[in-house]
Design a protein around this motif. Structure first.
Motif, PDB file in Angstrom:
ATOM      1  N   ARG B 146       5.984  -0.432   0.620  1.00  0.00           N
ATOM      2  CA  ARG B 146       4.695  -1.074   0.912  1.00  0.00           C
ATOM      3  C   ARG B 146       3.883  -1.265  -0.367  1.00  0.00           C
ATOM      4  O   ARG B 146       3.191  -2.273  -0.520  1.00  0.00           O
ATOM      5  N   ILE B 147       3.969  -0.305  -1.276  1.00  0.00           N
ATOM      6  CA  ILE B 147       3.220  -0.414  -2.538  1.00  0.00           C
ATOM      7  C   ILE B 147       3.565  -1.716  -3.258  1.00  0.00           C
ATOM      8  O   ILE B 147       2.689  -2.400  -3.778  1.00  0.00           O
ATOM      9  N   ARG B 148       4.842  -2.065  -3.230  1.00  0.00           N
ATOM     10  CA  ARG B 148       5.285  -3.277  -3.926  1.00  0.00           C
ATOM     11  C   ARG B 148       4.880  -4.550  -3.190  1.00  0.00           C
ATOM     12  O   ARG B 148       5.026  -5.649  -3.740  1.00  0.00           O
ATOM     13  N   GLU B 149       4.424  -4.422  -1.954  1.00  0.00           N
ATOM     14  CA  GLU B 149       3.879  -5.575  -1.242  1.00  0.00           C
ATOM     15  C   GLU B 149       2.391  -5.732  -1.523  1.00  0.00           C
ATOM     16  O   GLU B 149       1.822  -6.787  -1.268  1.00  0.00           O
ATOM     17  N   GLN B 150       1.760  -4.682  -2.035  1.00  0.00           N
ATOM     18  CA  GLN B 150       0.310  -4.709  -2.237  1.00  0.00           C
ATOM     19  C   GLN B 150      -0.091  -4.986  -3.675  1.00  0.00           C
ATOM     20  O   GLN B 150      -1.112  -5.619  -3.922  1.00  0.00           O
ATOM     21  N   ILE B 151       0.701  -4.485  -4.615  1.00  0.00           N
ATOM     22  CA  ILE B 151       0.366  -4.677  -6.029  1.00  0.00           C
ATOM     23  C   ILE B 151       1.624  -5.074  -6.794  1.00  0.00           C
ATOM     24  O   ILE B 151       2.737  -4.817  -6.351  1.00  0.00           O
ATOM     25  N   ASP B 211      -6.313   8.893 -18.781  1.00  0.00           N
ATOM     26  CA  ASP B 211      -6.022   7.468 -18.990  1.00  0.00           C
ATOM     27  C   ASP B 211      -4.587   7.210 -19.435  1.00  0.00           C
ATOM     28  O   ASP B 211      -4.310   6.218 -20.117  1.00  0.00           O
ATOM     29  N   ALA B 212      -3.650   8.085 -19.053  1.00  0.00           N
ATOM     30  CA  ALA B 212      -2.285   8.001 -19.590  1.00  0.00           C
ATOM     31  C   ALA B 212      -1.426   6.931 -18.928  1.00  0.00           C
ATOM     32  O   ALA B 212      -0.432   6.495 -19.496  1.00  0.00           O
ATOM     33  N   PHE B 213      -1.796   6.477 -17.726  1.00  0.00           N
ATOM     34  CA  PHE B 213      -0.900   5.603 -16.978  1.00  0.00           C
ATOM     35  C   PHE B 213      -1.604   4.327 -16.495  1.00  0.00           C
ATOM     36  O   PHE B 213      -2.780   4.350 -16.149  1.00  0.00           O
ATOM     37  N   ASP B 214      -0.824   3.243 -16.470  1.00  0.00           N
ATOM     38  CA  ASP B 214      -1.331   1.986 -15.913  1.00  0.00           C
ATOM     39  C   ASP B 214      -1.471   2.074 -14.390  1.00  0.00           C
ATOM     40  O   ASP B 214      -2.373   1.477 -13.799  1.00  0.00           O
ATOM     41  N   LEU B 215      -0.522   2.787 -13.798  1.00  0.00           N
ATOM     42  CA  LEU B 215      -0.454   2.896 -12.343  1.00  0.00           C
ATOM     43  C   LEU B 215      -0.203   4.347 -11.988  1.00  0.00           C
ATOM     44  O   LEU B 215       0.719   4.974 -12.522  1.00  0.00           O
ATOM     45  N   VAL B 216      -1.031   4.889 -11.100  1.00  0.00           N
ATOM     46  CA  VAL B 216      -0.808   6.239 -10.600  1.00  0.00           C
ATOM     47  C   VAL B 216      -0.772   6.173  -9.074  1.00  0.00           C
ATOM     48  O   VAL B 216      -1.657   5.582  -8.458  1.00  0.00           O
ATOM     49  N   VAL B 217       0.272   6.770  -8.499  1.00  0.00           N
ATOM     50  CA  VAL B 217       0.350   6.873  -7.041  1.00  0.00           C
ATOM     51  C   VAL B 217       0.069   8.316  -6.653  1.00  0.00           C
ATOM     52  O   VAL B 217       0.752   9.241  -7.118  1.00  0.00           O
ATOM     53  N   GLU B 218      -0.944   8.501  -5.840  1.00  0.00           N
ATOM     54  CA  GLU B 218      -1.327   9.826  -5.354  1.00  0.00           C
ATOM     55  C   GLU B 218      -0.494  10.107  -4.107  1.00  0.00           C
ATOM     56  O   GLU B 218      -0.611   9.398  -3.108  1.00  0.00           O
ATOM     57  N   ALA B 219       0.358  11.133  -4.178  1.00  0.00           N
ATOM     58  CA  ALA B 219       1.225  11.439  -3.033  1.00  0.00           C
ATOM     59  C   ALA B 219       1.154  12.915  -2.673  1.00  0.00           C
ATOM     60  O   ALA B 219       2.114  13.475  -2.157  1.00  0.00           O
ATOM     61  N   THR B 220       0.022  13.547  -2.947  1.00  0.00           N
ATOM     62  CA  THR B 220      -0.136  14.951  -2.559  1.00  0.00           C
ATOM     63  C   THR B 220      -0.986  15.082  -1.300  1.00  0.00           C
ATOM     64  O   THR B 220      -0.795  15.993  -0.511  1.00  0.00           O
ATOM     65  N   THR B 238      -4.567   0.925 -11.828  1.00  0.00           N
ATOM     66  CA  THR B 238      -4.497   0.954 -10.375  1.00  0.00           C
ATOM     67  C   THR B 238      -4.120   2.347  -9.890  1.00  0.00           C
ATOM     68  O   THR B 238      -3.202   2.967 -10.423  1.00  0.00           O
ATOM     69  N   LEU B 239      -4.858   2.798  -8.897  1.00  0.00           N
ATOM     70  CA  LEU B 239      -4.585   4.078  -8.247  1.00  0.00           C
ATOM     71  C   LEU B 239      -4.230   3.787  -6.799  1.00  0.00           C
ATOM     72  O   LEU B 239      -5.039   3.237  -6.063  1.00  0.00           O
ATOM     73  N   VAL B 240      -3.000   4.137  -6.416  1.00  0.00           N
ATOM     74  CA  VAL B 240      -2.574   3.939  -5.035  1.00  0.00           C
ATOM     75  C   VAL B 240      -2.698   5.263  -4.291  1.00  0.00           C
ATOM     76  O   VAL B 240      -2.190   6.286  -4.768  1.00  0.00           O
ATOM     77  N   LEU B 241      -3.390   5.235  -3.163  1.00  0.00           N
ATOM     78  CA  LEU B 241      -3.484   6.433  -2.321  1.00  0.00           C
ATOM     79  C   LEU B 241      -2.455   6.298  -1.208  1.00  0.00           C
ATOM     80  O   LEU B 241      -2.580   5.448  -0.331  1.00  0.00           O
ATOM     81  N   LYS B 242      -1.422   7.125  -1.284  1.00  0.00           N
ATOM     82  CA  LYS B 242      -0.294   6.974  -0.374  1.00  0.00           C
ATOM     83  C   LYS B 242      -0.274   8.062   0.679  1.00  0.00           C
ATOM     84  O   LYS B 242       0.370   7.925   1.698  1.00  0.00           O
ATOM     85  N   SER B 243      -0.960   9.170   0.415  1.00  0.00           N
ATOM     86  CA  SER B 243      -0.981  10.263   1.383  1.00  0.00           C
ATOM     87  C   SER B 243      -2.324  10.301   2.073  1.00  0.00           C
ATOM     88  O   SER B 243      -3.364  10.141   1.436  1.00  0.00           O
ATOM     89  N   THR B 244      -2.294  10.543   3.354  1.00  0.00           N
ATOM     90  CA  THR B 244      -3.538  10.647   4.101  1.00  0.00           C
ATOM     91  C   THR B 244      -4.255  11.937   3.732  1.00  0.00           C
ATOM     92  O   THR B 244      -3.631  12.970   3.560  1.00  0.00           O
ATOM     93  N   SER B 266      -2.578   2.735   1.068  1.00  0.00           N
ATOM     94  CA  SER B 266      -1.249   2.205   1.374  1.00  0.00           C
ATOM     95  C   SER B 266      -0.610   3.004   2.486  1.00  0.00           C
ATOM     96  O   SER B 266      -0.580   4.239   2.422  1.00  0.00           O
ATOM     97  N   ARG B 267      -0.091   2.326   3.501  1.00  0.00           N
ATOM     98  CA  ARG B 267       0.442   3.052   4.661  1.00  0.00           C
ATOM     99  C   ARG B 267       1.858   2.591   5.005  1.00  0.00           C
ATOM    100  O   ARG B 267       2.775   2.815   4.250  1.00  0.00           O
TER     101      ARG B 267
END
Lengths: 317, 317
Positions: B146-151, B211-220, B238-244, B266-267
């Protein structure tokens, strides 16, 4: 020269502050008019831990510049000063340079003084038919326009701006430019008079159900405004955060994930299109001016600008 | 039939739960394999206030369907059940229908049972060469996709996934598919063994500067993970929030505005490309399986899946 300064969380007026000398590449600008922004008020309360001359909204006359053709020109100026050598400056500009200073906000004396200094490359000439009292809106209008550089504002979107304050009213007008219906949302009925006079839809925050808008711009900078903004944006919608939040904010982020909201932080914007909009009179600014004070009465001007519901308070030398 | 249920914040195993009858448009599916997701564990703790049969990751055999050609097919199924008549269903699909139910999460009994029911239109046939133990990853792999469909995930981006858990490891592999360098970031050294075996970069959370990354996905899904994710994403990143996030979260939002971060909730994601990736063996899933339990031992399976650092725990009838 006269200057309005902040130090140790207090604002001071000084009549004989030393006039700064422009360095290489820098211009000396004599102030014509300045405007007080909510950020200035936050800085006096401690935001950004800034000490020095306040102010970043200004219009002035160039008195000295490396390129003499600038001298005598009436100008506004970009407030971010980058290092001009890092990859951020090269790829994006000074707004996100990690070494940047910011006029009246980070490490660079501001505009609430008889004179200010900016790099010549930051300057833009103000069109002749834009008076000083309107040219001073260039910076906040550019900040409002920034939203349209970050996201598509579709004409058929239902858009809302939460917080009908100084910046919110510019944002509302900017979002409405291409036919989008924009609703200005406030907590007090009195706060909706001015947006209504500007031709915008209005409503109280409790008037709107959850998920009511495709696009919500948060322009209050407070937690209640943010919680309501998140509540009112529809699934797959966009929430723009336009006001800086001082300190920590507590909120339930589950909607953000479950409803796949896109949150966009938004700060400084482009001056050239802002000047074009000022020249074309596409934005109603006359109604947005509350009062004008001389710098010598600047402390009173800040008190006035800090009262709820007050429109733009201007300063002059 | 056997079923694993949640009620009053507790998990129950029932041997003789009444078998549901499919209604119009619905298929009856006999379970072959199911997987326990962190969301299931959160639901037992009270998330989404769900009561009924748990589970939404499954593969099964169609035993009854309105279109008889489906009978005998091995299938997975989209977990969102929309009303099929509102504008959200028409324009986007069932994932954001305000009337939706969700398999094992909102108002629809789930897959941890001998039989489950889904609309026939939600079903997809599993390619023959994908075994049940891998087909059961279709749903979480789709969520990662899904992340790749959004960004846009650019090959030259520096990407990080905070939280090297079950979903995080799928996300890391999905982000790396087109050559992007992906760093899996954890709090414990042991948690980085598996991502390293999967060929991903790894590091402890304190190893990385701001500021180390262009994209961070939060999955905790926890506050510390979110605060670190926001810290490590660069300005304009971009920060993707993947975990509720269950409950309220407290954080300093000023960076989000000042650095103009784009936050993307992102769900659920697309099943068809997930099945293609399973068939092509582009994602390493064998290493991600921890254990398999029969439904009759499901309570023990949940205990196992709830321990820190545990990979995917599977269920079978």
């Amino acid at each position: 020269m006269q200057a309005l300064l902040v130090k140790d969380g207090k604002i001071f007026y000084e009549r004989d502050f030393p006039k700064a000398e422009p360095g290489p590449g820098e211009a000396l600008i004599r102030l014509l008019q300045a405007g007080i922004c909510s950020t200035d008020i936050e800085i006096v309360k401690g935001y950004a831990a800034f000490e020095g001359i306040l102010g970043h909204e200004f219009v002035g006359i160039v008195e000295h510049a490396p390129d003499k053709s600038w001298v005598g020109k009436r100008v506004v100026g970009g407030i971010n000063l980058g290092c001009s050598s890092c990859h951020v400056c090269h790829s994006h500009g000074p707004e996100h340079c990690p070494q940047r200073t910011v006029l009246g906000i980070i490490g660079h004396d501001g505009a609430f003084a008889d004179y200010l200094i900016l790099p010549q490359e930051n300057l833009l000439i103000v069109p002749d038919d834009v008076p000083n009292t309107l040219a001073v809106f260039t910076e906040p209008l550019a900040a409002a326009l920034r939203i349209r550089e970050q996201i598509m504002v579709a004409p058929s979107m239902a858009a809302a701006v939460v917080g009908p304050g100084r910046l919110g009213l510019l944002i509302g007008q900017v979002l409405a430019l291409a036919g989008t219906q924009v609703t200005m949302i406030g907590r007090r009925k009195e706060s909706l008079d001015l947006p209504a006079r500007l031709g915008l839809n209005t409503g109280l925050v409790d008037d709107f159900p959850d998920d009511a808008f495709d696009l919500v711009v948060e322009a209050t900078g407070n937690q209640a405004g943010l919680i309501n903004s998140l509540r009112m944006v529809r699934p797959l919608g966009t929430l723009v955060l336009k006001s800086t939040f001082a300190g920590s904010t507590t909120l339930d982020l589950s909607k953000l994930v479950v409803a796949e909201i896109n949150v966009v932080g938004s700060r400084c914007g482009p001056f050239e299109p802002a000047l074009r909009l000022l020249a074309s009179q596409a934005i109603n600014l006359e109604l947005m001016i509350e009062a004008e004070y001389p710098l010598s009465n600047g402390i009173k001007a800040f008190e006035h600008a800090s009262s709820p519901g007050v429109r733009k308070v201007l300063l002059r030398p």
